[in-house]
Design a protein around this motif. Sequence first.
Motif, PDB file in Angstrom:
ATOM      1  N   THR A 223       5.324  10.315   0.436  1.00  0.00           N
ATOM      2  CA  THR A 223       4.816   8.983   0.163  1.00  0.00           C
ATOM      3  C   THR A 223       5.430   7.986   1.142  1.00  0.00           C
ATOM      4  O   THR A 223       6.642   8.003   1.375  1.00  0.00           O
TER       5      THR A 223
ATOM      6  N   ILE B 167      -4.729  12.555   3.708  1.00  0.00           N
ATOM      7  CA  ILE B 167      -4.080  11.244   3.693  1.00  0.00           C
ATOM      8  C   ILE B 167      -4.883  10.300   2.805  1.00  0.00           C
ATOM      9  O   ILE B 167      -6.092  10.124   3.003  1.00  0.00           O
ATOM     10  N   THR B 168      -4.224   9.710   1.800  1.00  0.00           N
ATOM     11  CA  THR B 168      -4.879   8.740   0.923  1.00  0.00           C
ATOM     12  C   THR B 168      -4.085   7.435   0.956  1.00  0.00           C
ATOM     13  O   THR B 168      -2.850   7.440   1.033  1.00  0.00           O
ATOM     14  N   ILE B 169      -4.812   6.315   0.885  1.00  0.00           N
ATOM     15  CA  ILE B 169      -4.188   4.988   0.899  1.00  0.00           C
ATOM     16  C   ILE B 169      -4.686   4.214  -0.316  1.00  0.00           C
ATOM     17  O   ILE B 169      -5.892   4.147  -0.561  1.00  0.00           O
ATOM     18  N   LYS B 170      -3.742   3.648  -1.075  1.00  0.00           N
ATOM     19  CA  LYS B 170      -4.156   2.835  -2.217  1.00  0.00           C
ATOM     20  C   LYS B 170      -3.226   1.632  -2.367  1.00  0.00           C
ATOM     21  O   LYS B 170      -2.029   1.688  -2.036  1.00  0.00           O
TER      22      LYS B 170
ATOM     23  N   PHE C 188       0.072   0.877   9.135  1.00  0.00           N
ATOM     24  CA  PHE C 188       0.067   2.341   9.097  1.00  0.00           C
ATOM     25  C   PHE C 188      -0.955   2.895  10.080  1.00  0.00           C
ATOM     26  O   PHE C 188      -0.691   3.868  10.793  1.00  0.00           O
ATOM     27  N   LYS C 189      -2.115   2.285  10.147  1.00  0.00           N
ATOM     28  CA  LYS C 189      -3.154   2.756  11.066  1.00  0.00           C
ATOM     29  C   LYS C 189      -2.670   2.654  12.515  1.00  0.00           C
ATOM     30  O   LYS C 189      -2.910   3.550  13.325  1.00  0.00           O
TER      31      LYS C 189
ATOM     32  N   TYR D 253       0.842  -1.201   0.000  1.00  0.00           N
ATOM     33  CA  TYR D 253       0.000   0.000   0.000  1.00  0.00           C
ATOM     34  C   TYR D 253       0.873   1.245   0.000  1.00  0.00           C
ATOM     35  O   TYR D 253       1.889   1.306   0.701  1.00  0.00           O
ATOM     36  N   THR D 254       0.475   2.200  -0.792  1.00  0.00           N
ATOM     37  CA  THR D 254       1.156   3.487  -0.846  1.00  0.00           C
ATOM     38  C   THR D 254       0.285   4.529  -0.162  1.00  0.00           C
ATOM     39  O   THR D 254      -0.874   4.717  -0.545  1.00  0.00           O
ATOM     40  N   ILE D 255       0.860   5.176   0.867  1.00  0.00           N
ATOM     41  CA  ILE D 255       0.146   6.232   1.589  1.00  0.00           C
ATOM     42  C   ILE D 255       0.704   7.576   1.150  1.00  0.00           C
ATOM     43  O   ILE D 255       1.919   7.786   1.200  1.00  0.00           O
ATOM     44  N   THR D 256      -0.152   8.460   0.718  1.00  0.00           N
ATOM     45  CA  THR D 256       0.261   9.807   0.322  1.00  0.00           C
ATOM     46  C   THR D 256      -0.244  10.807   1.353  1.00  0.00           C
ATOM     47  O   THR D 256      -1.440  10.859   1.649  1.00  0.00           O
TER      48      THR D 256
ATOM     49  N   LYS E 109      -1.818  -2.135   5.370  1.00  0.00           N
ATOM     50  CA  LYS E 109      -2.349  -0.819   5.736  1.00  0.00           C
ATOM     51  C   LYS E 109      -2.716  -0.750   7.209  1.00  0.00           C
ATOM     52  O   LYS E 109      -2.762   0.340   7.792  1.00  0.00           O
TER      53      LYS E 109
END
Length: 502
Positions: A126, A179-182, A135-136, A114-117, A132
């Motif tokens: 990034t 914050i976006t996660i994909k 990260f949380k 997962y890439t977090i921006t 994910k």
Amino acid sequence: MHKKNIIITILITLIVTSILFLSNMADKVLTPANYKYQVYLHGEMIGIINDKDELYNLIDKSQTTIKDKYNVNNVYPPTDLKVIALNTYNNTTNDINEVYKTIEEVDNFTIKGYTITIKNEEDSITINVLDKELFKEALINFVNSFLDEGVYEDYINNSQEQIVDTGSIIENMYFEETITIKEAYISVNEKIYTDVNELTQYLLFGEDPDMEYYTVKLGDTIESIADEYELGTSDLLTINPSLKSEDVVLRVGSNLNVTYINPILNFVYDLHRVSIQEIAYEIVEEKDNTEYTSYEEIKTPGQKGEELVTEKFTVTNGIQAQGSEIVSSETIKEPINQVVIVGTKKPTNTYIPIYPPVSTGIWGWPTARPYVITSYFASRWGTHHDGIDISGTGHGSPIYAIGSGTVVYVYSGCPAKGYGLGDTCGGSLGNYIVIDHGNNMYALYAHNASNSVSVGQTVNRGQVIGTMGSSGRATGTHLHFAISYGYPYKVGSYFINPMGLY
């Protein structure tokens, strides 16, 4: 009629022959055996292969080191690898192992993650993770660094204790950044976080911080260690989550983190607080013409009052905004003025009676009420706040001289509201006034909306000298009030805690 039959027979023969020819061509062109695949890397063709799945399987099976390092089941091609289907009569192909070696030499393989921006108004950052949820969890650790134990859980679970008499409650929590996660294929050449503690450290301290630790010695306290490294005690608790309070007993030989934070994110919460604030008492002088001018005696000692103040303000990464909105206030104990008898009799000869010194508490408070102190005289992340910040009385409210003195400096070149001007106006102080109150003691009144005195002017205690604003580097309307011995910021001068005057 005979000719017509001949023509029909010829046409039928031609149609059947065409169908058979086209069918034969379709078998040659469209059968899988005639499909080839062109392999491109960074826009350049590196080979032609028969089976793209065979290439993908070879990459996956060969990269056991990557699988072991990241504990993953699959490895994938580089993100810039393109495999394009090609219909061709040319049966020439490249050895698939040679194509694989070329890929391995030129680029890095990828794994799923997962890439977090994290994006703000100026730039974006990034972060790559495999899970994910990791990260949380790191995000929660980051948030809890700036909160007392259990506060985050109470907020999330909507179980905060309601304010009865005094106390506080968080009304909202958020990050200033987007914050976006994909899901993505991530190159193994990039930094990929797999440990929650490492990611938490990155969020708090930035990339490649120069971490510094202190070994606890006998007699050390949280306050003494914080002072040594120009940290506030709350700062030390922030970067050492195992320390639950300022009163915790430190274990000799244990290591404490004393690194200054450089947060990647700005965690903000809106606080609603009800607290009891002290009210400074006034000084009232009674003249006595039977006593000499050097005479001074307290007739009625002053007593501070108390005010129940309800306020709202924001806190960013543990630091309270300088401006505070006072919602309501209620006086629960009126202050009692201090009455001081002062002599007015002038000596008629060279003899002047000398009286023992009497502490009369001669200093007045510099703002109207109700007020709150949003920042005290203390260290914070390697810098020292050399005064106190007083807020709550509103933009344009009066600023008073705390005692008699002479105005020695006035700067009035800033807009009344200076958000974002930083150090470009008044050296970050905005509009400010310096008053010499005698005995080498100077008072600094800063971030003013306006000034109403001039250099050389004599002022008295309680005289209006300006109005409260947010000029210079300020995050809200407030008065920065500082006391120094020696002219402020000159060599040899030093600041003291203004609260020591009251």
